[in-house]
Design a protein around this motif. Structure first.
Motif, PDB file in Angstrom:
ATOM      1  N   GLY A  98       0.703  -1.186  -0.032  1.00 34.17           N
ATOM      2  CA  GLY A  98      -0.056   0.105   0.144  1.00 34.17           C
ATOM      3  C   GLY A  98       0.798   1.349   0.162  1.00 34.17           C
ATOM      4  N   GLY A  99       2.128   1.228  -0.403  1.00 32.07           N
ATOM      5  CA  GLY A  99       2.847   2.348  -0.636  1.00 32.07           C
ATOM      6  C   GLY A  99       3.189   2.907   0.866  1.00 32.07           C
ATOM      7  N   LEU A 100       3.408   1.938   1.866  1.00 34.07           N
ATOM      8  CA  LEU A 100       3.801   2.239   3.278  1.00 34.07           C
ATOM      9  C   LEU A 100       5.406   1.801   3.261  1.00 34.07           C
ATOM     10  CD1 LEU A 100       0.841   1.177   5.196  1.00 34.07           C
ATOM     11  CD2 LEU A 100       1.567   3.458   4.801  1.00 34.07           C
ATOM     12  N   ASP A 101       6.216   2.375   4.067  1.00 39.43           N
ATOM     13  CA  ASP A 101       7.483   1.913   4.501  1.00 39.43           C
ATOM     14  C   ASP A 101       7.213   1.341   5.973  1.00 39.43           C
ATOM     15  OD1 ASP A 101       8.947   2.567   2.185  1.00 39.43           O
ATOM     16  OD2 ASP A 101       9.300   4.468   2.943  1.00 39.43           O
ATOM     17  N   GLY A 102       7.702   0.238   6.145  1.00 38.72           N
ATOM     18  CA  GLY A 102       7.455  -0.489   7.545  1.00 38.72           C
ATOM     19  C   GLY A 102       8.754  -0.488   8.360  1.00 38.72           C
ATOM     20  N   TYR A 103       8.745  -0.279   9.476  1.00 38.80           N
ATOM     21  CA  TYR A 103       9.982  -0.230  10.298  1.00 38.80           C
ATOM     22  C   TYR A 103       9.707  -1.010  11.700  1.00 38.80           C
ATOM     23  CZ  TYR A 103      11.411   3.866   7.659  1.00 38.80           C
ATOM     24  OH  TYR A 103      12.053   4.726   6.510  1.00 38.80           O
ATOM     25  N   ALA A 104      10.501  -1.935  11.902  1.00 39.91           N
ATOM     26  CA  ALA A 104      10.430  -2.695  13.266  1.00 39.91           C
ATOM     27  C   ALA A 104      11.016  -1.844  14.203  1.00 39.91           C
ATOM     28  CB  ALA A 104      11.215  -4.076  13.095  1.00 39.91           C
ATOM     29  N   ALA A 105      10.510  -1.714  15.270  1.00 41.34           N
ATOM     30  CA  ALA A 105      10.819  -0.924  16.570  1.00 41.34           C
ATOM     31  C   ALA A 105      10.681  -1.471  17.948  1.00 41.34           C
ATOM     32  CB  ALA A 105      10.365   0.432  16.292  1.00 41.34           C
ATOM     33  N   SER A 106      11.195  -0.843  19.063  1.00 42.03           N
ATOM     34  CA  SER A 106      10.905  -1.254  20.247  1.00 42.03           C
ATOM     35  C   SER A 106      10.685   0.004  21.184  1.00 42.03           C
ATOM     36  CB  SER A 106      11.595  -2.326  20.683  1.00 42.03           C
ATOM     37  OG  SER A 106      12.794  -1.780  20.860  1.00 42.03           O
ATOM     38  N   ALA A 107      10.131   0.153  22.237  1.00 38.79           N
ATOM     39  CA  ALA A 107      10.001   1.017  23.174  1.00 38.79           C
ATOM     40  C   ALA A 107       9.854   0.372  24.778  1.00 38.79           C
ATOM     41  CB  ALA A 107       9.290   2.124  23.007  1.00 38.79           C
TER      42      ALA A 107
END
Length: 249
Positions: free
Chosen positions: A46-55
């Motif tokens: 869908g034109g999105l950029d995905g980022y795996a993250a944590s907090a």
């Protein structure tokens, strides 16, 4: 989902060099300024950029819109309801974190219980005054004696005033494995008068590691299921024992 609260997020951690060199979209940079740690980027539909993250120790995905002006924090699902965030989080966050934790356990101060070539390794946070540790030690004998499981007793001293002294006395014994086996069989270890500084420091590091894993009771068990780390606390049920140690020999 509301913006990440500054009060809930720790100071930002250093990013890997490759990730740091990449210019961040403004919404993602804003989240990083609030303490989000980005572990990696992945392709998203869908034109999105995905980022795996944590907090705060919680893994999450962040999706940035094609114009780079907006971001959504949360899981992405497809038309069948499949969670498209699970695989990237496993690959970029959970897998590396598990490997780091397993390496930290291997580097801790532990006492060997079992054969070197055992197929399964289980780490056991053990207090010398813990009756449930003794119960687990005895319950695990069939697996250990069959050579199928190697227990690594990460010694701690948290239950009684003399627990630290006893734990260090076991670690510093000429034959720690034999000393622990005798202790758990009912012949208490003879406490040392003078505690080696090396083992005092090692015991404190074990306490820190136990706390970092969120374990508050002994025995504290760390094991693998399908290459994922699992933890348990206290004497396991028969069903849980089979999950931890495998089928009874």
């Amino acid at each position: 989902m509301p913006p990440l609260s500054r009060a809930l997020l720790p100071a930002a951690l250093l990013l890997p060099l490759a990730a740091a060199a990449e210019e961040r979209p403004a919404p993602l940079a804003a989240l990083e300024a609030q303490g989000l740690t980005v572990h990696g980027r992945f392709a998203a539909p869908g034109g999105l950029d995905g980022y795996a993250a944590s907090a705060n120790g919680q893994a999450m995905t962040v999706f940035v819109t094609a114009d780079g002006e907006h971001a959504v924090v949360g899981n992405l699902v497809d038309a069948e309801g499949n969670n498209l965030s699970a695989a990237p989080l496993e690959r970029l966050v959970h897998g590396p974190q598990d490997a780091e934790t397993w390496a930290s356990l291997a580097d801790s101060a532990w006492i060997l219980d079992g054969r070197d070539d055992a197929e399964r390794i289980v780490y056991v946070f053990t207090d010398p005054n813990c009756p449930y540790c003794r119960q687990f030690f005895q319950a695990a004998r069939p697996w250990v004696e069959a050579g199928e499981v190697q227990l690594r007793h990460v010694m701690v001293g948290i239950l009684e005033r003399d627990s630290p002294r006893l734990a260090i006395s076991l670690l510093a014994a000429d034959d720690p494995s034999a000393a622990l086996a005798a202790h758990e069989a009912g012949t208490p270890v003879e406490p040392l008068d003078a505690l080696p500084r090396r083992w005092e420091l090692a015991l404190q590091e074990n306490h820190t590691l136990m706390e970092r894993l969120g374990l508050v009771a002994t025995p504290g068990l760390v094991y693998r299921v399908d290459d994922r780390l699992r933890t348990a606390q206290g004497m396991p049920s028969e069903e849980r024992l089979a999950e931890i140690l495998g089928p009874r020999p």
